[in-house]
Design a protein around this motif. Structure first.
Motif, PDB file in Angstrom:
ATOM      1  N   GLN A  47       0.839  -1.199   0.000  1.00 37.36           N
ATOM      2  CA  GLN A  47       0.000   0.000   0.000  1.00 37.36           C
ATOM      3  C   GLN A  47       0.879   1.256   0.000  1.00 37.36           C
ATOM      4  OE1 GLN A  47      -3.125   0.232  -0.495  1.00 37.36           O
ATOM      5  NE2 GLN A  47      -3.281   2.431  -0.172  1.00 37.36           N
ATOM      6  N   ALA A  48       1.927   1.234   0.824  1.00 35.12           N
ATOM      7  CA  ALA A  48       2.830   2.392   0.914  1.00 35.12           C
ATOM      8  C   ALA A  48       3.518   2.629  -0.428  1.00 35.12           C
ATOM      9  CB  ALA A  48       3.857   2.163   2.017  1.00 35.12           C
ATOM     10  N   GLN A  49       3.867   1.526  -1.100  1.00 33.46           N
ATOM     11  CA  GLN A  49       4.537   1.625  -2.399  1.00 33.46           C
ATOM     12  C   GLN A  49       3.606   2.269  -3.438  1.00 33.46           C
ATOM     13  OE1 GLN A  49       5.811  -2.224  -3.655  1.00 33.46           O
ATOM     14  NE2 GLN A  49       7.868  -1.504  -4.177  1.00 33.46           N
ATOM     15  N   LEU A  50       2.333   1.868  -3.378  1.00 39.82           N
ATOM     16  CA  LEU A  50       1.335   2.397  -4.312  1.00 39.82           C
ATOM     17  C   LEU A  50       1.104   3.893  -4.056  1.00 39.82           C
ATOM     18  CD1 LEU A  50      -0.247   1.066  -6.573  1.00 39.82           C
ATOM     19  CD2 LEU A  50      -2.181   0.818  -5.006  1.00 39.82           C
ATOM     20  N   VAL A  51       1.068   4.267  -2.778  1.00 39.25           N
ATOM     21  CA  VAL A  51       0.880   5.674  -2.420  1.00 39.25           C
ATOM     22  C   VAL A  51       2.055   6.507  -2.941  1.00 39.25           C
ATOM     23  CG1 VAL A  51       0.804   7.287  -0.465  1.00 39.25           C
ATOM     24  CG2 VAL A  51      -0.608   5.234  -0.426  1.00 39.25           C
ATOM     25  N   ALA A  52       3.268   5.974  -2.792  1.00 41.86           N
ATOM     26  CA  ALA A  52       4.463   6.683  -3.261  1.00 41.86           C
ATOM     27  C   ALA A  52       4.439   6.808  -4.788  1.00 41.86           C
ATOM     28  CB  ALA A  52       5.722   5.951  -2.798  1.00 41.86           C
ATOM     29  N   LEU A  53       4.027   5.724  -5.456  1.00 42.53           N
ATOM     30  CA  LEU A  53       3.955   5.721  -6.923  1.00 42.53           C
ATOM     31  C   LEU A  53       2.938   6.767  -7.398  1.00 42.53           C
ATOM     32  CD1 LEU A  53       5.253   3.980  -9.191  1.00 42.53           C
ATOM     33  CD2 LEU A  53       3.189   2.569  -9.160  1.00 42.53           C
ATOM     34  N   ALA A  54       1.781   6.798  -6.735  1.00 41.08           N
ATOM     35  CA  ALA A  54       0.741   7.764  -7.105  1.00 41.08           C
ATOM     36  C   ALA A  54       1.222   9.197  -6.875  1.00 41.08           C
ATOM     37  CB  ALA A  54      -0.537   7.492  -6.306  1.00 41.08           C
ATOM     38  N   ALA A  55       2.020   9.406  -5.817  1.00 35.59           N
ATOM     39  CA  ALA A  55       2.557  10.752  -5.551  1.00 35.59           C
ATOM     40  C   ALA A  55       3.503  11.168  -6.681  1.00 35.59           C
ATOM     41  CB  ALA A  55       3.275  10.774  -4.205  1.00 35.59           C
ATOM     42  N   ASP A  56       4.325  10.227  -7.160  1.00 31.58           N
ATOM     43  CA  ASP A  56       5.191  10.517  -8.318  1.00 31.58           C
ATOM     44  C   ASP A  56       4.329  10.861  -9.530  1.00 31.58           C
ATOM     45  OD1 ASP A  56       7.368   9.901  -6.796  1.00 31.58           O
ATOM     46  OD2 ASP A  56       7.708   7.923  -7.686  1.00 31.58           O
ATOM     47  N   GLY A  57       3.251  10.097  -9.702  1.00 36.91           N
ATOM     48  CA  GLY A  57       2.359  10.315 -10.844  1.00 36.91           C
ATOM     49  C   GLY A  57       1.727  11.695 -10.812  1.00 36.91           C
ATOM     50  N   ALA A 111      -3.579   2.706 -21.875  1.00 43.49           N
ATOM     51  CA  ALA A 111      -3.756   2.828 -23.326  1.00 43.49           C
ATOM     52  C   ALA A 111      -4.184   4.247 -23.701  1.00 43.49           C
ATOM     53  CB  ALA A 111      -4.790   1.811 -23.821  1.00 43.49           C
ATOM     54  N   SER A 112      -5.029   4.859 -22.869  1.00 41.71           N
ATOM     55  CA  SER A 112      -5.501   6.220 -23.164  1.00 41.71           C
ATOM     56  C   SER A 112      -4.350   7.229 -23.171  1.00 41.71           C
ATOM     57  CB  SER A 112      -6.533   6.667 -22.123  1.00 41.71           C
ATOM     58  OG  SER A 112      -7.691   5.886 -22.233  1.00 41.71           O
ATOM     59  N   ILE A 113      -3.276   6.900 -22.459  1.00 40.73           N
ATOM     60  CA  ILE A 113      -2.125   7.810 -22.427  1.00 40.73           C
ATOM     61  C   ILE A 113      -1.172   7.532 -23.591  1.00 40.73           C
ATOM     62  CG2 ILE A 113      -0.116   8.576 -21.079  1.00 40.73           C
ATOM     63  CD1 ILE A 113      -1.732   7.724 -18.534  1.00 40.73           C
ATOM     64  N   VAL A 114      -0.852   6.253 -23.831  1.00 39.07           N
ATOM     65  CA  VAL A 114       0.156   5.968 -24.874  1.00 39.07           C
ATOM     66  C   VAL A 114      -0.450   5.897 -26.276  1.00 39.07           C
ATOM     67  CG1 VAL A 114       1.820   4.874 -23.320  1.00 39.07           C
ATOM     68  CG2 VAL A 114       0.113   3.460 -24.454  1.00 39.07           C
ATOM     69  N   ASP A 135       6.523   7.769 -26.071  1.00 36.46           N
ATOM     70  CA  ASP A 135       7.963   8.001 -26.287  1.00 36.46           C
ATOM     71  C   ASP A 135       8.567   8.847 -25.169  1.00 36.46           C
ATOM     72  OD1 ASP A 135       7.576   6.752 -28.745  1.00 36.46           O
ATOM     73  OD2 ASP A 135       7.105   8.670 -29.742  1.00 36.46           O
ATOM     74  N   ILE A 136       7.738   9.664 -24.555  1.00 39.00           N
ATOM     75  CA  ILE A 136       8.233  10.608 -23.544  1.00 39.00           C
ATOM     76  C   ILE A 136       8.446   9.930 -22.193  1.00 39.00           C
ATOM     77  CG2 ILE A 136       7.612  12.665 -22.202  1.00 39.00           C
ATOM     78  CD1 ILE A 136       6.169  13.699 -24.689  1.00 39.00           C
ATOM     79  N   PHE A 137       7.515   9.058 -21.817  1.00 35.09           N
ATOM     80  CA  PHE A 137       7.555   8.463 -20.480  1.00 35.09           C
ATOM     81  C   PHE A 137       8.157   7.064 -20.493  1.00 35.09           C
ATOM     82  CE2 PHE A 137       3.708  11.261 -20.042  1.00 35.09           C
ATOM     83  CZ  PHE A 137       4.253  12.129 -19.103  1.00 35.09           C
ATOM     84  N   THR A 138       8.872   6.729 -19.408  1.00 28.44           N
ATOM     85  CA  THR A 138       9.319   5.341 -19.210  1.00 28.44           C
ATOM     86  C   THR A 138       8.112   4.533 -18.719  1.00 28.44           C
ATOM     87  OG1 THR A 138       9.849   5.688 -16.881  1.00 28.44           O
ATOM     88  CG2 THR A 138      11.608   6.146 -18.477  1.00 28.44           C
ATOM     89  N   GLU A 139       8.243   3.202 -18.741  1.00 33.65           N
ATOM     90  CA  GLU A 139       7.148   2.347 -18.241  1.00 33.65           C
ATOM     91  C   GLU A 139       6.849   2.665 -16.780  1.00 33.65           C
ATOM     92  OE1 GLU A 139       4.693   0.353 -19.278  1.00 33.65           O
ATOM     93  OE2 GLU A 139       5.377   0.920 -21.268  1.00 33.65           O
ATOM     94  N   GLU A 140       7.916   2.948 -16.015  1.00 33.18           N
ATOM     95  CA  GLU A 140       7.704   3.241 -14.588  1.00 33.18           C
ATOM     96  C   GLU A 140       6.924   4.552 -14.412  1.00 33.18           C
ATOM     97  OE1 GLU A 140      11.128   3.853 -12.077  1.00 33.18           O
ATOM     98  OE2 GLU A 140      10.165   2.738 -10.452  1.00 33.18           O
ATOM     99  N   GLU A 141       7.234   5.525 -15.242  1.00 36.12           N
ATOM    100  CA  GLU A 141       6.500   6.800 -15.167  1.00 36.12           C
ATOM    101  C   GLU A 141       5.040   6.605 -15.573  1.00 36.12           C
ATOM    102  OE1 GLU A 141      10.019  10.089 -15.947  1.00 36.12           O
ATOM    103  OE2 GLU A 141       9.220   9.001 -17.674  1.00 36.12           O
ATOM    104  N   LEU A 142       4.829   5.744 -16.572  1.00 31.64           N
ATOM    105  CA  LEU A 142       3.441   5.468 -16.986  1.00 31.64           C
ATOM    106  C   LEU A 142       2.686   4.778 -15.849  1.00 31.64           C
ATOM    107  CD1 LEU A 142       4.115   4.336 -20.670  1.00 31.64           C
ATOM    108  CD2 LEU A 142       2.820   6.364 -19.956  1.00 31.64           C
ATOM    109  N   ASP A 143       3.375   3.834 -15.171  1.00 33.10           N
ATOM    110  CA  ASP A 143       2.740   3.165 -14.022  1.00 33.10           C
ATOM    111  C   ASP A 143       2.377   4.185 -12.951  1.00 33.10           C
ATOM    112  OD1 ASP A 143       3.010   0.730 -15.224  1.00 33.10           O
ATOM    113  OD2 ASP A 143       4.717   0.062 -14.014  1.00 33.10           O
TER     114      ASP A 143
END
Ligand code: HEC
Length: 153
Positions: A47-57, A111-114, A135-143
């Motif tokens: 859960q903490a990992q997901l929260v951190a990922l969403a904050a990056d997003g 898909a709506s983003i890429v 092309d702009i975002f890495t897979e991690e950034e897309l996640d």
């Protein structure tokens, strides 16, 4: 004599009962239930990992990209569903789950983003949303972006 024997038997029985009561295990089932601490902390960590990922997003969502000349935020509200230039993204996870047969909300948003033209939102036009985010975002950034959009509700 008989009376004395009866008395002794009764006393022994009472004493025995008393001892049994003292030795009897107290009901501890609720106190001694094993707690699944490992499972809980693994879930907390996820859960903490997901929260951190969403904050990056969220940061990525509000960042201006010179390559396309916009931030996502330029075209999308996140606190309502109404139109800015694109559709407001509040509740996008709810409304996109099951929208396309066999496509999860996460996959739909990814898909709506890429490939924005894969799914054109009703009442909106194709080719308005930049087509080069893949092309702009890495897979991690897309996640991270997807994780962030999943929190908008
Ligand atoms: C220039 C304006 C513009 C920018 C910038 C833009 N979008 Fe969009 N977006 C649109 C439009 C218009 C649509 C609706 C048409 C379509 O489906 O492509 C849309 C659709 C979407 C959808 C589908 C929404 C739904 O209700 O089904 C998502 C998700 C999305 N955009 C995310 C993003 C993200 C994330 C970014 C930044 C990386 C971004 N958009 C940048 C204009 C934009």
């Amino acid at each position: 004599m008989k009376k004395i024997i009866v008395l002794i038997v009764v006393m022994l029985a009472v004493a025995g009962c008393g001892r049994r009561n003292i030795d009897a295990p107290t009901p501890t089932s609720s106190v001694f239930q094993p707690t699944p601490t490992q499972a809980v902390s693994a879930a907390d960590a996820a859960q903490a990992q997901l929260v951190a990922l969403a904050a990056d997003g969220e940061v990525l969502f509000n960042t201006f990209y010179a390559e396309v000349g916009f931030a996502c935020e330029t075209c999308h509200f996140v606190d309502q569903e109404g139109m800015k230039i694109g559709p407001g993204l509040l509740n996008v996870s709810d409304r996109s789950e099951g929208l396309i047969d066999g496509v999860s909300a996460e996959d739909y948003v990814h898909a709506s983003i890429v490939n924005p033209n894969d799914y054109i939102v009703e009442d909106y036009t194709a080719n308005l949303m930049p087509q080069t985010y893949g092309d702009i975002f890495t897979e991690e950034e897309l996640d991270a972006l997807v994780a962030y959009l999943m929190t908008l509700q």
